[in-house]
Design a protein around this motif. Sequence first.
Motif, PDB file in Angstrom:
ATOM      1  N   ALA A  43     -10.330  10.167 -62.178  1.00 19.20           N
ATOM      2  CA  ALA A  43     -11.345  10.584 -61.211  1.00 19.20           C
ATOM      3  C   ALA A  43     -12.089   9.369 -60.656  1.00 19.20           C
ATOM      4  CB  ALA A  43     -12.328  11.565 -61.851  1.00 19.20           C
ATOM      5  N   VAL A  44     -12.402   8.409 -61.510  1.00 18.04           N
ATOM      6  CA  VAL A  44     -13.080   7.198 -61.045  1.00 18.04           C
ATOM      7  C   VAL A  44     -12.171   6.386 -60.115  1.00 18.04           C
ATOM      8  CG1 VAL A  44     -13.978   4.953 -61.796  1.00 18.04           C
ATOM      9  CG2 VAL A  44     -14.792   7.057 -62.869  1.00 18.04           C
ATOM     10  N   ILE A  45     -10.917   6.237 -60.482  1.00 15.60           N
ATOM     11  CA  ILE A  45      -9.986   5.513 -59.606  1.00 15.60           C
ATOM     12  C   ILE A  45      -9.884   6.208 -58.249  1.00 15.60           C
ATOM     13  CG2 ILE A  45      -7.558   4.895 -59.250  1.00 15.60           C
ATOM     14  CD1 ILE A  45      -7.386   4.428 -62.308  1.00 15.60           C
ATOM     15  N   ASN A  46      -9.730   7.521 -58.252  1.00 16.26           N
ATOM     16  CA  ASN A  46      -9.629   8.265 -56.994  1.00 16.26           C
ATOM     17  C   ASN A  46     -10.909   8.166 -56.179  1.00 16.26           C
ATOM     18  OD1 ASN A  46      -6.974   9.086 -57.390  1.00 16.26           O
ATOM     19  ND2 ASN A  46      -7.588  10.907 -58.511  1.00 16.26           N
ATOM     20  N   SER A  47     -12.063   8.210 -56.819  1.00 19.97           N
ATOM     21  CA  SER A  47     -13.337   8.096 -56.107  1.00 19.97           C
ATOM     22  C   SER A  47     -13.539   6.693 -55.547  1.00 19.97           C
ATOM     23  CB  SER A  47     -14.504   8.458 -57.029  1.00 19.97           C
ATOM     24  OG  SER A  47     -14.441   9.819 -57.371  1.00 19.97           O
ATOM     25  N   LEU A  48     -13.157   5.682 -56.309  1.00 23.54           N
ATOM     26  CA  LEU A  48     -13.233   4.315 -55.790  1.00 23.54           C
ATOM     27  C   LEU A  48     -12.378   4.179 -54.530  1.00 23.54           C
ATOM     28  CD1 LEU A  48     -13.016   2.266 -59.112  1.00 23.54           C
ATOM     29  CD2 LEU A  48     -14.967   2.306 -57.541  1.00 23.54           C
ATOM     30  N   ASP A  49     -11.211   4.774 -54.562  1.00 21.43           N
ATOM     31  CA  ASP A  49     -10.285   4.706 -53.433  1.00 21.43           C
ATOM     32  C   ASP A  49     -10.760   5.559 -52.260  1.00 21.43           C
ATOM     33  OD1 ASP A  49      -7.874   4.083 -52.020  1.00 21.43           O
ATOM     34  OD2 ASP A  49      -7.010   5.975 -52.717  1.00 21.43           O
ATOM     35  N   SER A  50     -11.004   6.823 -52.483  1.00 22.34           N
ATOM     36  CA  SER A  50     -11.296   7.765 -51.393  1.00 22.34           C
ATOM     37  C   SER A  50     -12.728   7.697 -50.881  1.00 22.34           C
ATOM     38  CB  SER A  50     -11.019   9.196 -51.849  1.00 22.34           C
ATOM     39  OG  SER A  50      -9.671   9.345 -52.176  1.00 22.34           O
ATOM     40  N   LEU A  51     -13.677   7.563 -51.788  1.00 18.93           N
ATOM     41  CA  LEU A  51     -15.084   7.600 -51.385  1.00 18.93           C
ATOM     42  C   LEU A  51     -15.660   6.221 -51.076  1.00 18.93           C
ATOM     43  CD1 LEU A  51     -16.368  10.191 -54.017  1.00 18.93           C
ATOM     44  CD2 LEU A  51     -15.634  10.621 -51.656  1.00 18.93           C
ATOM     45  N   GLN A  52     -15.335   5.246 -51.900  1.00 18.48           N
ATOM     46  CA  GLN A  52     -15.882   3.907 -51.719  1.00 18.48           C
ATOM     47  C   GLN A  52     -14.963   2.988 -50.910  1.00 18.48           C
ATOM     48  OE1 GLN A  52     -19.094   4.764 -52.557  1.00 18.48           O
ATOM     49  NE2 GLN A  52     -19.201   2.616 -53.072  1.00 18.48           N
ATOM     50  N   LYS A  53     -13.714   3.406 -50.745  1.00 14.08           N
ATOM     51  CA  LYS A  53     -12.735   2.628 -49.979  1.00 14.08           C
ATOM     52  C   LYS A  53     -12.571   1.192 -50.496  1.00 14.08           C
ATOM     53  CE  LYS A  53     -12.419   6.000 -46.936  1.00 14.08           C
ATOM     54  NZ  LYS A  53     -11.542   7.082 -47.237  1.00 14.08           N
ATOM     55  N   VAL A  54     -12.602   1.041 -51.821  1.00 13.18           N
ATOM     56  CA  VAL A  54     -12.438  -0.298 -52.383  1.00 13.18           C
ATOM     57  C   VAL A  54     -10.971  -0.709 -52.356  1.00 13.18           C
ATOM     58  CG1 VAL A  54     -14.443  -0.014 -53.909  1.00 13.18           C
ATOM     59  CG2 VAL A  54     -12.160   0.373 -54.807  1.00 13.18           C
ATOM     60  N   LYS A  55     -10.772  -2.003 -52.366  1.00 12.62           N
ATOM     61  CA  LYS A  55      -9.428  -2.567 -52.477  1.00 12.62           C
ATOM     62  C   LYS A  55      -9.191  -2.865 -53.954  1.00 12.62           C
ATOM     63  CE  LYS A  55      -9.827  -4.799 -47.983  1.00 12.62           C
ATOM     64  NZ  LYS A  55     -11.242  -4.505 -47.735  1.00 12.62           N
ATOM     65  N   PHE A  56      -7.953  -2.695 -54.375  1.00 19.32           N
ATOM     66  CA  PHE A  56      -7.587  -2.936 -55.768  1.00 19.32           C
ATOM     67  C   PHE A  56      -6.646  -4.128 -55.860  1.00 19.32           C
ATOM     68  CE2 PHE A  56      -8.449   1.609 -55.439  1.00 19.32           C
ATOM     69  CZ  PHE A  56      -9.346   1.795 -56.475  1.00 19.32           C
ATOM     70  N   ASP A  57      -6.813  -4.903 -56.921  1.00 18.96           N
ATOM     71  CA  ASP A  57      -5.851  -5.968 -57.205  1.00 18.96           C
ATOM     72  C   ASP A  57      -4.623  -5.393 -57.892  1.00 18.96           C
ATOM     73  OD1 ASP A  57      -7.382  -7.960 -56.062  1.00 18.96           O
ATOM     74  OD2 ASP A  57      -8.289  -8.578 -57.955  1.00 18.96           O
ATOM     75  N   LYS A  58      -4.863  -4.385 -58.754  1.00 17.54           N
ATOM     76  CA  LYS A  58      -3.740  -3.768 -59.449  1.00 17.54           C
ATOM     77  C   LYS A  58      -4.161  -2.424 -60.020  1.00 17.54           C
ATOM     78  CE  LYS A  58      -0.116  -4.624 -62.790  1.00 17.54           C
ATOM     79  NZ  LYS A  58       0.468  -5.515 -63.775  1.00 17.54           N
ATOM     80  N   ILE A  59      -3.264  -1.441 -59.904  1.00 14.98           N
ATOM     81  CA  ILE A  59      -3.456  -0.135 -60.528  1.00 14.98           C
ATOM     82  C   ILE A  59      -2.143   0.262 -61.191  1.00 14.98           C
ATOM     83  CG2 ILE A  59      -3.890   2.321 -60.170  1.00 14.98           C
ATOM     84  CD1 ILE A  59      -5.504   1.661 -57.742  1.00 14.98           C
ATOM     85  N   VAL A  60      -2.236   0.718 -62.427  1.00 16.33           N
ATOM     86  CA  VAL A  60      -1.097   1.280 -63.147  1.00 16.33           C
ATOM     87  C   VAL A  60      -1.564   2.603 -63.732  1.00 16.33           C
ATOM     88  CG1 VAL A  60       0.409   1.038 -65.157  1.00 16.33           C
ATOM     89  CG2 VAL A  60      -0.102  -0.962 -63.754  1.00 16.33           C
ATOM     90  N   ALA A  61      -0.797   3.641 -63.540  1.00 22.35           N
ATOM     91  CA  ALA A  61      -1.115   4.936 -64.156  1.00 22.35           C
ATOM     92  C   ALA A  61       0.191   5.567 -64.605  1.00 22.35           C
ATOM     93  CB  ALA A  61      -1.849   5.841 -63.175  1.00 22.35           C
ATOM     94  N   LYS A  62       0.480   5.411 -65.880  1.00 25.82           N
ATOM     95  CA  LYS A  62       1.691   5.999 -66.438  1.00 25.82           C
ATOM     96  C   LYS A  62       1.380   6.500 -67.843  1.00 25.82           C
ATOM     97  CE  LYS A  62       3.548   1.562 -67.969  1.00 25.82           C
ATOM     98  NZ  LYS A  62       4.666   0.647 -67.925  1.00 25.82           N
ATOM     99  N   GLU A  63       2.314   7.153 -68.444  1.00 21.32           N
ATOM    100  CA  GLU A  63       2.143   7.738 -69.769  1.00 21.32           C
ATOM    101  C   GLU A  63       1.621   6.706 -70.767  1.00 21.32           C
ATOM    102  OE1 GLU A  63       2.164  10.497 -72.804  1.00 21.32           O
ATOM    103  OE2 GLU A  63       2.602  10.904 -70.707  1.00 21.32           O
ATOM    104  N   GLY A  64       0.432   6.947 -71.298  1.00 18.88           N
ATOM    105  CA  GLY A  64      -0.127   6.078 -72.318  1.00 18.88           C
ATOM    106  C   GLY A  64      -0.720   4.781 -71.825  1.00 18.88           C
ATOM    107  N   HIS A  65      -0.836   4.613 -70.489  1.00 19.81           N
ATOM    108  CA  HIS A  65      -1.362   3.344 -69.978  1.00 19.81           C
ATOM    109  C   HIS A  65      -1.982   3.541 -68.594  1.00 19.81           C
ATOM    110  CE1 HIS A  65      -0.630  -1.125 -68.815  1.00 19.81           C
ATOM    111  NE2 HIS A  65      -1.807  -0.967 -69.390  1.00 19.81           N
ATOM    112  N   ILE A  66      -3.261   3.253 -68.488  1.00 18.93           N
ATOM    113  CA  ILE A  66      -3.958   3.232 -67.194  1.00 18.93           C
ATOM    114  C   ILE A  66      -4.645   1.879 -67.084  1.00 18.93           C
ATOM    115  CG2 ILE A  66      -5.791   4.244 -65.771  1.00 18.93           C
ATOM    116  CD1 ILE A  66      -5.232   6.914 -67.170  1.00 18.93           C
ATOM    117  N   TYR A  67      -4.453   1.234 -65.939  1.00 19.19           N
ATOM    118  CA  TYR A  67      -4.958  -0.117 -65.721  1.00 19.19           C
ATOM    119  C   TYR A  67      -5.489  -0.168 -64.304  1.00 19.19           C
ATOM    120  CZ  TYR A  67      -4.539  -5.268 -65.460  1.00 19.19           C
ATOM    121  OH  TYR A  67      -4.760  -6.604 -65.319  1.00 19.19           O
TER     122      TYR A  67
END
Length: 105
Positions: A43-67
């Motif tokens: 939810a925080v990642i989605n809000s940063l993206d959709s609401l705050q429009k921040v740029k990310f250096d890296k995002i990983v979201a897979k089984e057992g690992h979120i970065y």
Amino acid sequence: MIKVTFYFNEDFKIKGFELKGHADYDEIGYDIVCSAVTSNALAVINSLDSLQKVKFDKIVAKEGHIYCFVNKCDIDKSQLLLQHLRLALVEISKEYPINIKIFEK
């Protein structure tokens, strides 16, 4: 156990976080600790993206690992949501200390 690491910059602002592992509180589909941690983080990642429009250096979201690491230019506008995530996960870890451990770097 879910290991959560929050990473800070030289100004002590959160620049990113990483979640690794599984809570092992209950079987898959019934693990309320895993569900709470994962849903808060996504939810925080989605809000940063959709609401705050921040740029990310890296995002990983897979089984057992979120970065997630926020781009340096957007650290300031991401702090409210990242601090919210930190507080939420600290509260979860107080209730389930053997299932989630929080580190800060």
